[in-house]
Design an enzyme around this catalytic site. Structure first.
Site, short mmCIF file in Angstrom:
data_model
loop_
_atom_site.label_atom_id
_atom_site.label_comp_id
_atom_site.label_asym_id
_atom_site.label_seq_id
_atom_site.Cartn_x
_atom_site.Cartn_y
_atom_site.Cartn_z
N SER A 198 0.76 -1.24 -0.21
CA SER A 198 -0.03 -0.06 0.22
C SER A 198 1.03 1.36 -0.07
CB SER A 198 -0.85 0.05 1.33
OG SER A 198 -0.29 0.10 2.39
N CYS A 199 2.28 1.12 0.19
CA CYS A 199 3.12 2.39 0.31
C CYS A 199 3.91 2.78 -0.75
CB CYS A 199 3.85 2.17 1.59
SG CYS A 199 2.89 2.51 3.11
N PHE A 200 4.65 1.66 -1.06
CA PHE A 200 5.91 1.77 -2.12
C PHE A 200 5.21 2.44 -3.50
CE2 PHE A 200 9.63 -0.68 -0.53
CZ PHE A 200 9.73 0.32 0.74
#
Ligand code: UDX
Length: 434
Positions: free
Chosen positions: A269-271
């Protein structure tokens, strides 16, 4: 201290439980009644090691949840964290609508909270968002002024899924961003019980700097993975083992041994979200970040390379193909941006009948829902049974123990995207970058 946390998603819930564990009294505010009920019952709404124990320990004594922002007034928090999501727009930029709505609702009660509450943005937002969007919203709705009636700060998080509680407890650093010392001091008091226990580096900096540190951190790590994948792809061309090369370069302190595992690329969900967002934001400002764009491109290409490798061995049209690993990394149920998704899509485009397995039931269920045509099974043996080829997409440790299961395949091609499966007689083993 008394802390308010707006948002009970992955970050809000984790930090609420961890702050309670530091000895603070915590009130969570969330619009979702079922999440609020679960929190008050001490039941974790997300799967994260150690979180359930903390919630059951503190719910009802020092941790409360509510759907009513008005409850914050009686509670009287010293510091209120905004931990709301900033999802991606189609162009990769962040959608701040939810954080803005949260700031509006909080602003509606902020003026009634006694003393001088400090509002802290924990959501990942591009530089300037706190100062130009969230601060003015809070001022408009509360009728108060930053630095006079309430404080404003940012405090980005660096929690990894699967180890978020440990990462909170033993961070490499904590980052406090604000344009005045009073807000920075408020944040330092919140973290004091943690800072007293260990020699964590404390970064006290400006609002925009703190916002940028979060993106720079994730962009650097994501780019490191793409760089090692680029090098790994070159290694494969030469028949060189990219993992031996990575181990050697990792001995150089300036490079470091972490994040050197090449393969099918980064997900989660971040990178992907954060690199796309900072690239889009930079372009908006007039700068085109060529290297970060390349990090995204290399990452997008790795699943395709895996499928090309498969094509070089076998035509899978009309054949059964096994996919091992659906979560974006081991130890989580999260399939967001999992590399398994483009792999499954590519196999279906080739006319293959896809059978899949993940040790995590939540990840399996999410893929079942997204791909009704994929047979997601409960163990490796029936998954590999009759498959002409197997693609390994997630490095679940249990995959290293697979052995006789491969004898059940109708073909012998095993493409390993994570360097997890052991080479053995009877299979044609292909590593993606080795
Ligand atoms: C990341 C950051 O690490 C964390 O600090 C931030 O706050 C949120 O984003 P997370 O997404 O949970 O955390 O996972 P992480 O363990 O960092 O892995 C990200 C992705 O990179 C995974 O898909 C993983 O498989 C991949 N990866 C990581 C590699 O392909 N090779 C590596 O060497 C390391």
């Amino acid at each position: 201290m008394k802390l308010g946390i707006v948002g009970s998603g992955y970050v809000g819930t984790t930090v609420a439980a961890c702050f309670a564990d530091l000895g603070h009294e915590v009130m969570n505010v969330d619009v979702d009644e079922s999440i609020v009920r679960r929190l008050n019952e001490g039941d974790a709404p997300i799967s994260e090691p150690g979180l359930g124990d903390l919630l059951s320990q503190y719910a009802g004594s020092s941790l409360f949840a509510t759907t009513d922002y008005g409850d914050l007034v009686d509670f009287g928090p010293d510091v209120i964290f905004l931990a709301l999501p900033t999802p991606s727009n189609d162009d990769g930029s962040i959608d701040t609508a939810v954080v803005e709505a949260g700031a509006e609702s909080l602003g509606g009660v902020l003026g009634d909270i006694e003393d001088y509450p400090t509002v802290v943005v924990k959501s990942t937002v591009v530089p300037g968002t706190t100062e130009d969007v969230i601060g003015p919203t809070l001022e408009l709705e509360s009728g108060g002024r930053i630095g006079v009636d309430f404080g404003l700060a940012t405090n980005p998080e660096f929690l990894r899924e699967g180890s978020a509680v440990d990462d909170f407890t033993s961070p490499d650093k904590v980052v406090f961003g604000a344009d005045d010392d009073r807000a920075l001091d408020a944040l330092e008091s919140v973290y004091a019980p943690l800072l007293e226990k260990s020699d964590v580096s404390v970064v006290r900096t400006g609002l925009r700097e703190a916002e940028m540190i979060k993106y720079a951190n994730n962009a650097f790590l994501a780019a490191k993975v793409s760089l090692v994948n680029d090098i790994g792809n070159i290694c494969k061309e030469y028949g060189v083992d990219a993992y031996e090369v990575a181990e050697a370069i990792g001995l150089d302190d300036r490079i470091g041994e972490q994040f050197l595992r090449s393969g099918v690329g980064f997900g989660g969900s971040c990178f992907p979200k954060d690199v796309n967002a900072i690239v889009a934001a930079a372009r908006e400002e007039g700068y085109d970040p060529a290297l970060l764009q390349a990090a995204i491109d290399v990452n997008d290409r790795q699943p395709q390379r895996m499928l090309d490798l498969l094509d070089s061995h076998v035509d899978v049209s009309g054949e059964r193909v096994a996919v091992l690993g659906l979560a974006f990394k081991p130890g989580t149920d999260d399939v967001r941006n999992s590399r398994a998704i483009p792999i499954i899509e590519g196999l279906q485009e080739r006319g293959a009948s896809v059978v899949a397995y993940d040790p995590n039931e939540g990840a399996a269920a999410a893929i079942r829902e997204r791909f009704p045509d994929v047979e997601v099974l409960a163990s490796p043996s029936p998954t590999l049974s009759g498959a002409v080829a197997t693609l390994v997409v997630t490095d679940w440790p249990a995959f290293a123990d697979l052995d006789l299961e491969f004898d059940l395949m109708s073909g012998d091609v095993v493409i390993d995207g994570r360097r997890i499966v052991e080479r053995r007689d009877g299979i044609t083993y292909e590593g993606l970058t080795w």
